[in-house]
Design a protein around this motif. Structure first.
Motif, PDB file in Angstrom:
ATOM      1  N   VAL A  92       0.852  -1.183  -0.095  1.00  0.00           N
ATOM      2  CA  VAL A  92       0.082  -0.099  -0.078  1.00  0.00           C
ATOM      3  C   VAL A  92       0.829   1.185   0.066  1.00  0.00           C
ATOM      4  N   TYR A  93       0.606   2.189  -1.083  1.00  0.00           N
ATOM      5  CA  TYR A  93       1.351   3.397  -1.138  1.00  0.00           C
ATOM      6  C   TYR A  93       0.702   4.567  -0.646  1.00  0.00           C
ATOM      7  N   GLY A  94      -0.360   4.421  -0.102  1.00  0.00           N
ATOM      8  CA  GLY A  94      -1.401   5.572   0.573  1.00  0.00           C
ATOM      9  C   GLY A  94      -2.613   5.219   0.796  1.00  0.00           C
ATOM     10  N   THR A  95      -3.294   5.960   1.501  1.00  0.00           N
ATOM     11  CA  THR A  95      -4.520   5.650   1.834  1.00  0.00           C
ATOM     12  C   THR A  95      -5.469   7.064   1.782  1.00  0.00           C
ATOM     13  N   SER A  96      -6.882   6.672   1.330  1.00  0.00           N
ATOM     14  CA  SER A  96      -7.674   8.160   1.541  1.00  0.00           C
ATOM     15  C   SER A  96      -8.851   7.653   1.798  1.00  0.00           C
ATOM     16  N   VAL A  97      -9.869   8.696   2.114  1.00  0.00           N
ATOM     17  CA  VAL A  97     -11.133   8.646   2.520  1.00  0.00           C
ATOM     18  C   VAL A  97     -11.897   9.570   1.347  1.00  0.00           C
ATOM     19  N   TRP A  98     -12.485   9.104   0.403  1.00  0.00           N
ATOM     20  CA  TRP A  98     -13.124   9.499  -0.635  1.00  0.00           C
ATOM     21  C   TRP A  98     -14.703   9.355  -0.697  1.00  0.00           C
ATOM     22  N   ARG A  99     -15.469  10.481  -0.367  1.00  0.00           N
ATOM     23  CA  ARG A  99     -16.974  10.111  -0.325  1.00  0.00           C
ATOM     24  C   ARG A  99     -17.297   9.135   1.015  1.00  0.00           C
ATOM     25  N   SER A 100     -16.592   9.262   2.086  1.00  0.00           N
ATOM     26  CA  SER A 100     -16.850   8.393   3.220  1.00  0.00           C
ATOM     27  C   SER A 100     -16.252   6.994   3.003  1.00  0.00           C
ATOM     28  N   MET A 101     -15.606   6.654   1.710  1.00  0.00           N
ATOM     29  CA  MET A 101     -15.104   5.223   1.611  1.00  0.00           C
ATOM     30  C   MET A 101     -13.463   5.342   1.759  1.00  0.00           C
ATOM     31  N   VAL A 102     -13.225   4.374   2.256  1.00  0.00           N
ATOM     32  CA  VAL A 102     -11.740   4.187   2.640  1.00  0.00           C
ATOM     33  C   VAL A 102     -11.199   3.633   1.329  1.00  0.00           C
ATOM     34  N   SER A 103      -9.967   4.218   0.755  1.00  0.00           N
ATOM     35  CA  SER A 103      -9.428   3.424  -0.482  1.00  0.00           C
ATOM     36  C   SER A 103      -8.013   3.285  -0.209  1.00  0.00           C
ATOM     37  N   VAL A 104      -7.386   2.319  -0.831  1.00  0.00           N
ATOM     38  CA  VAL A 104      -5.686   2.196  -0.613  1.00  0.00           C
ATOM     39  C   VAL A 104      -5.336   2.410  -1.902  1.00  0.00           C
ATOM     40  N   LEU A 105      -4.104   2.858  -2.114  1.00  0.00           N
ATOM     41  CA  LEU A 105      -3.522   2.943  -3.275  1.00  0.00           C
ATOM     42  C   LEU A 105      -2.457   1.814  -3.568  1.00  0.00           C
ATOM     43  N   ASP A 125      -0.779  -6.760   6.943  1.00  0.00           N
ATOM     44  CA  ASP A 125       0.397  -6.173   7.616  1.00  0.00           C
ATOM     45  C   ASP A 125       0.071  -4.809   7.932  1.00  0.00           C
ATOM     46  N   ASP A 126      -0.439  -4.415   9.043  1.00  0.00           N
ATOM     47  CA  ASP A 126      -1.101  -3.083   9.509  1.00  0.00           C
ATOM     48  C   ASP A 126      -0.159  -1.969   9.793  1.00  0.00           C
ATOM     49  N   THR A 127       1.392  -2.436   9.436  1.00  0.00           N
ATOM     50  CA  THR A 127       2.487  -1.498   9.784  1.00  0.00           C
ATOM     51  C   THR A 127       2.486  -0.564   8.979  1.00  0.00           C
ATOM     52  N   VAL A 128       2.566   0.933   9.269  1.00  0.00           N
ATOM     53  CA  VAL A 128       2.331   2.330   8.643  1.00  0.00           C
ATOM     54  C   VAL A 128       3.769   2.819   8.660  1.00  0.00           C
ATOM     55  N   PRO A 129       4.287   2.748   7.520  1.00  0.00           N
ATOM     56  CA  PRO A 129       5.677   3.581   7.668  1.00  0.00           C
ATOM     57  C   PRO A 129       5.610   4.883   8.379  1.00  0.00           C
ATOM     58  N   GLY A 130       6.904   4.950   9.039  1.00  0.00           N
ATOM     59  CA  GLY A 130       6.865   6.140  10.009  1.00  0.00           C
ATOM     60  C   GLY A 130       7.124   7.741   9.302  1.00  0.00           C
ATOM     61  N   ASN A 131       7.320   7.373   7.783  1.00  0.00           N
ATOM     62  CA  ASN A 131       7.631   8.563   7.154  1.00  0.00           C
ATOM     63  C   ASN A 131       6.218   9.140   6.377  1.00  0.00           C
ATOM     64  N   TRP A 132       5.224   8.356   6.727  1.00  0.00           N
ATOM     65  CA  TRP A 132       4.090   8.873   6.169  1.00  0.00           C
ATOM     66  C   TRP A 132       3.297  10.160   6.898  1.00  0.00           C
ATOM     67  N   PHE A 133       2.446  11.013   6.112  1.00  0.00           N
ATOM     68  CA  PHE A 133       1.829  12.226   6.749  1.00  0.00           C
ATOM     69  C   PHE A 133       0.657  12.001   6.627  1.00  0.00           C
ATOM     70  N   PHE A 134      -0.320  12.949   7.294  1.00  0.00           N
ATOM     71  CA  PHE A 134      -1.646  12.942   7.118  1.00  0.00           C
ATOM     72  C   PHE A 134      -2.315  14.316   6.530  1.00  0.00           C
ATOM     73  N   LYS A 135      -3.273  14.380   5.851  1.00  0.00           N
ATOM     74  CA  LYS A 135      -4.060  15.784   5.682  1.00  0.00           C
ATOM     75  C   LYS A 135      -5.774  15.472   5.867  1.00  0.00           C
ATOM     76  N   ALA A 145      -9.599  12.877   3.402  1.00  0.00           N
ATOM     77  CA  ALA A 145      -8.377  12.756   3.969  1.00  0.00           C
ATOM     78  C   ALA A 145      -7.439  11.944   3.336  1.00  0.00           C
ATOM     79  N   VAL A 146      -6.238  12.097   3.620  1.00  0.00           N
ATOM     80  CA  VAL A 146      -5.062  11.430   2.782  1.00  0.00           C
ATOM     81  C   VAL A 146      -3.983  11.027   3.695  1.00  0.00           C
ATOM     82  N   LEU A 147      -3.627   9.982   3.896  1.00  0.00           N
ATOM     83  CA  LEU A 147      -2.442   9.438   4.502  1.00  0.00           C
ATOM     84  C   LEU A 147      -1.646   8.641   3.694  1.00  0.00           C
ATOM     85  N   GLY A 148      -0.117   8.973   3.782  1.00  0.00           N
ATOM     86  CA  GLY A 148       0.667   8.468   2.660  1.00  0.00           C
ATOM     87  C   GLY A 148       2.209   9.064   2.578  1.00  0.00           C
TER      88      GLY A 148
END
Length: 126
Positions: A38-51, A71-81, A92-95
């Motif tokens: 997974v290279y990122g996650t987002s919430v779009w129209r209330s639906m969680v998506s993964v890149l 594997d639910d480990t999220v990289p330590g260098n990810w950011f959230f907006k 929202a976007v996390l990645g």
């Protein structure tokens, strides 16, 4: 973070995905039981998506319902907006930094912009 593909057929998605553009005819460019980075996650129209990079070798956003987390480990260098205005449906976007802090990069990846694809492939995570 890693996910395993459990659905490749839109007819198996929950009903709430229908109004978001997914139909019974939707076929995802993914392989069942394959593990995807997974290279990122987002919430779009209330639906969680993964890149993930799909079987067409393209970074693509897929509904989380298509996968199970292995594997639910999220990289330590990810950011959230968080997008309070929710103007285009993205809440929202996390990645990686580029995905989160460069407002145009998210859309450029979705639009298959050649320069964004090049950056994604060169850096590995956009």
């Amino acid at each position: 973070m890693k996910v395993e593909c459990i659905i490749t057929d839109g007819s198996l998605l929950p009903k709430f995905c229908g109004p978001l553009g997914y139909t019974a005819e939707t076929v995802f460019a993914l392989k069942p039981a394959r593990i995807y980075e997974v290279y990122g996650t987002s919430v779009w129209r209330s639906m969680v998506s993964v890149l993930v990079v799909d079987e067409d070798d393209l970074p693509t956003w897929y509904p989380m319902e298509v996968f199970k987390v292995v594997d639910d480990t999220v990289p330590g260098n990810w950011f959230f907006k968080y997008y309070s205005d929710n103007q285009f449906g993205v809440q929202a976007v996390l990645g990686p930094e580029r995905l989160v802090r460069d407002d145009g990069f998210y859309d450029a990846l979705n639009d298959r912009d050649p320069s964004a694809l090049h950056v994604f492939r060169t850096i590995g995570q956009g």
